[in-house]
Design an enzyme around this catalytic site. Structure first.
Site, PDB file in Angstrom:
ATOM      1  N   GLU A 101       0.840  -1.207   0.000  1.00 30.25           N
ATOM      2  CA  GLU A 101       0.000   0.000   0.000  1.00 30.25           C
ATOM      3  C   GLU A 101       0.869   1.248   0.000  1.00 30.25           C
ATOM      4  OE1 GLU A 101      -3.570  -0.213   2.454  1.00 30.25           O
ATOM      5  OE2 GLU A 101      -3.162   1.813   3.181  1.00 30.25           O
ATOM      6  N   ASP A 103       0.229   5.298   0.695  1.00 31.29           N
ATOM      7  CA  ASP A 103      -0.815   6.181   1.233  1.00 31.29           C
ATOM      8  C   ASP A 103      -0.484   7.660   1.148  1.00 31.29           C
ATOM      9  OD1 ASP A 103      -2.366   4.087   2.192  1.00 31.29           O
ATOM     10  OD2 ASP A 103      -1.382   4.063   4.142  1.00 31.29           O
ATOM     11  N   GLU A 105      -2.608  10.946   2.821  1.00 31.82           N
ATOM     12  CA  GLU A 105      -3.803  11.429   3.531  1.00 31.82           C
ATOM     13  C   GLU A 105      -3.623  12.908   3.775  1.00 31.82           C
ATOM     14  OE1 GLU A 105      -4.536   9.181   7.082  1.00 31.82           O
ATOM     15  OE2 GLU A 105      -4.711   7.306   5.983  1.00 31.82           O
ATOM     16  N   HIS A 118       0.038  13.359   5.083  1.00 33.42           N
ATOM     17  CA  HIS A 118       0.533  12.205   5.830  1.00 33.42           C
ATOM     18  C   HIS A 118       0.781  11.081   4.814  1.00 33.42           C
ATOM     19  CE1 HIS A 118       0.406   9.283   9.242  1.00 33.42           C
ATOM     20  NE2 HIS A 118      -0.085   8.494   8.315  1.00 33.42           N
ATOM     21  N   THR A 119       1.973  10.479   4.835  1.00 33.32           N
ATOM     22  CA  THR A 119       2.282   9.404   3.885  1.00 33.32           C
ATOM     23  C   THR A 119       2.737   8.150   4.613  1.00 33.32           C
ATOM     24  OG1 THR A 119       4.629   9.973   3.624  1.00 33.32           O
ATOM     25  CG2 THR A 119       3.079  11.107   2.175  1.00 33.32           C
ATOM     26  N   ASN A 120       2.537   7.001   3.963  1.00 36.40           N
ATOM     27  CA  ASN A 120       3.012   5.740   4.530  1.00 36.40           C
ATOM     28  C   ASN A 120       3.243   4.755   3.378  1.00 36.40           C
ATOM     29  OD1 ASN A 120       3.749   3.821   6.445  1.00 36.40           O
ATOM     30  ND2 ASN A 120       1.783   3.821   7.521  1.00 36.40           N
ATOM     31  N   ARG A 129       5.845   3.336   8.370  1.00 36.38           N
ATOM     32  CA  ARG A 129       6.865   4.112   7.665  1.00 36.38           C
ATOM     33  C   ARG A 129       6.326   5.514   7.379  1.00 36.38           C
ATOM     34  NH1 ARG A 129       7.455  -0.940   4.388  1.00 36.38           N
ATOM     35  NH2 ARG A 129       9.312  -1.998   5.169  1.00 36.38           N
ATOM     36  N   GLU A 130       5.759   6.154   8.418  1.00 38.82           N
ATOM     37  CA  GLU A 130       5.099   7.431   8.214  1.00 38.82           C
ATOM     38  C   GLU A 130       6.085   8.581   8.001  1.00 38.82           C
ATOM     39  OE1 GLU A 130       4.628   5.432  10.796  1.00 38.82           O
ATOM     40  OE2 GLU A 130       2.501   4.891  10.889  1.00 38.82           O
ATOM     41  N   TRP A 175      -9.027  13.137  15.623  1.00 38.00           N
ATOM     42  CA  TRP A 175      -7.559  13.158  15.615  1.00 38.00           C
ATOM     43  C   TRP A 175      -6.912  14.015  14.525  1.00 38.00           C
ATOM     44  CZ3 TRP A 175      -5.455  11.363  11.082  1.00 38.00           C
ATOM     45  CH2 TRP A 175      -6.279  10.548  10.280  1.00 38.00           C
ATOM     46  N   ARG A 258      10.172   5.811  19.319  1.00 34.20           N
ATOM     47  CA  ARG A 258       9.300   4.790  18.770  1.00 34.20           C
ATOM     48  C   ARG A 258      10.064   3.505  18.466  1.00 34.20           C
ATOM     49  NH1 ARG A 258       6.085   5.826  13.223  1.00 34.20           N
ATOM     50  NH2 ARG A 258       5.022   3.828  13.103  1.00 34.20           N
TER      51      ARG A 258
END
Ligand SMILES: *[C@@H]1O[C@H](CO)[C@@H](O)[C@H](O)[C@H]1NC(C)=O
Ligand SMILES: *[C@@H]1O[C@H](CO)[C@@H](O)[C@H](O)[C@H]1NC(C)=O
Ligand SMILES: *[C@@H]1O[C@H](CO)[C@@H](O)[C@H](O)[C@H]1NC(C)=O
Ligand SMILES: *[C@@H]1O[C@H](CO)[C@@H](O)[C@H](O)[C@H]1NC(C)=O
Ligand SMILES: *[C@@H]1O[C@H](CO)[C@@H](O)[C@H](O)[C@H]1NC(C)=O
Length: 270
Positions: A101, A103, A105, A118-120, A129-130, A175, A258
């Site tokens: 995927e 992404d 957003e 926002h990507t992943n 992997r944001e 959020w 993290r």
């Protein structure tokens, strides 16, 4: 294209590949509206698609085809004005527990405050992997992120599962904006995002589970197939660095809290 009040944006996703099948964009031919109970509309003989969000529901669509490799362009006009609490998603996914995927957003904001992109990237079902960016630069033609093929280092690359293209507009006031502090102003509803000029130069997945790109493609047209040999040259690399230095607000590769056991391997190899 400029990110100013219009918030119009060309999103390009390029994956390396073999051969291309060029498609002319028409939303009636290329997409199905998947949810929203009439809130998503295809207009102007298939040239324009709009998604709408109100207090009851958002809406969304999905490509009819699955793409294995390609260059996919779309112009998005994000929700103008006060878009706080809204999220516009635009992503490629193969679905399933071991999905690949990619992404994007777009997290809305109050008038005048910046959207967050926002990507992943998921490979074989694993994401985390944001990277996030403020959208206040020229996106068109400016690469913002590269995910290298590091399979020789044991990191899966999204190259064997064909993906559908999805997009949706929905409410995430819990959020999305300043972590949920700013809520959706429903007096502004309906919120509208629009789409035009879809163009996929891509290998299309066939009904018999094989990529049919070689058989129907027009390989003689070198300008149509120019994406095949497109790669990030030194000026592209320099522009990614510039975007990351000036507009990146989150990078998983620098979030030591993290990953106390050490960063994912691609962080040091990239
Ligand atoms: C919205 O604007 C505020 C103030 O500039 C900023 O802190 C925030 O990151 C912006 N974006 C989102 C999606 O919250
Ligand atoms: C099925 O796949 C083969 C290649 O394996 C290809 O030659 C053939 O055209 C495909 N048929 C259809 C209907 O996609
Ligand atoms: C294509 O792959 C799917 C999932 O693996 C399988 O269910 C389906 O039978 C396959 N179809 C053909 C024509 O091989
Ligand atoms: C390939 O390009 C030519 C010239 O534009 C066109 O006439 C032909 O229909 C194309 N073939 C396919 C399969 O797209
Ligand atoms: C090749 O593709 C480009 C871009 O799609 C198009 O403008 C051009 O007319 C095509 N040329 C031929 C010979 O088909």
């Amino acid at each position: 294209m400029v990110f100013r009040p219009m918030l119009l944006l060309n999103i390009g996703v390029v994956l390396n590949s073999f051969v291309a099948l060029a498609l002319a964009g028409n939303f009636n031919q290329d997409f199905d509206i998947t949810w929203g109970d009439g809130r998503a509309k295809i207009l102007n003989d298939g040239k324009l698609l709009t998604l709408s969000l109100d207090k009851t529901s958002g809406s969304g669509f999905r490509s009819k085809q699955q793409y294995l490799f390609g260059k996919i362009d779309m112009q998005l006009k994000l929700v103008p004005g006060n878009s706080a609490g809204t999220v516009t998603t635009y992503y490629l996914s193969s679905l399933g527990s071991t999905h690949d995927e990619i992404d994007f957003e777009f997290l809305g904001n109050l008038s005048g405050d910046p959207y967050i992109l926002h990507t992943n990237v998921f490979t074989q079902g694993k994401g985390n992997r944001e990277q996030q960016f403020y959208l206040c630069f020229f996106v068109d033609g400016t690469p913002i992120r590269e995910f290298k093929n590091l399979e020789t280092n044991g990191i899966p690359f999204p190259k064997s599962q064909p993906m559908w293209l999805y997009s949706s507009l929905w409410d995430a006031e819990d959020w999305a904006t300043r972590g949920g502090l700013v809520k959706t102003d429903w007096t502004q509803a309906p919120f509208i995002a629009s789409y035009q000029n879809f163009n996929a130069q891509a290998c299309v997945w066939g009904s018999n589970n094989s990529s049919s790109c070689s058989s129907n493609s027009n390989n003689s047209n070198s300008s149509t197939n120019s994406w095949l040999t497109q790669s990030l040259d030194t000026s592209g690399q320099a522009r990614i660095k510039w975007v990351q230095k000036n507009y990146m607000i989150y990078n998983y590769c620098t979030d030591a809290k993290r990953f106390p056991q050490g960063f994912p391997p691609e962080c040091s190899l990239a």
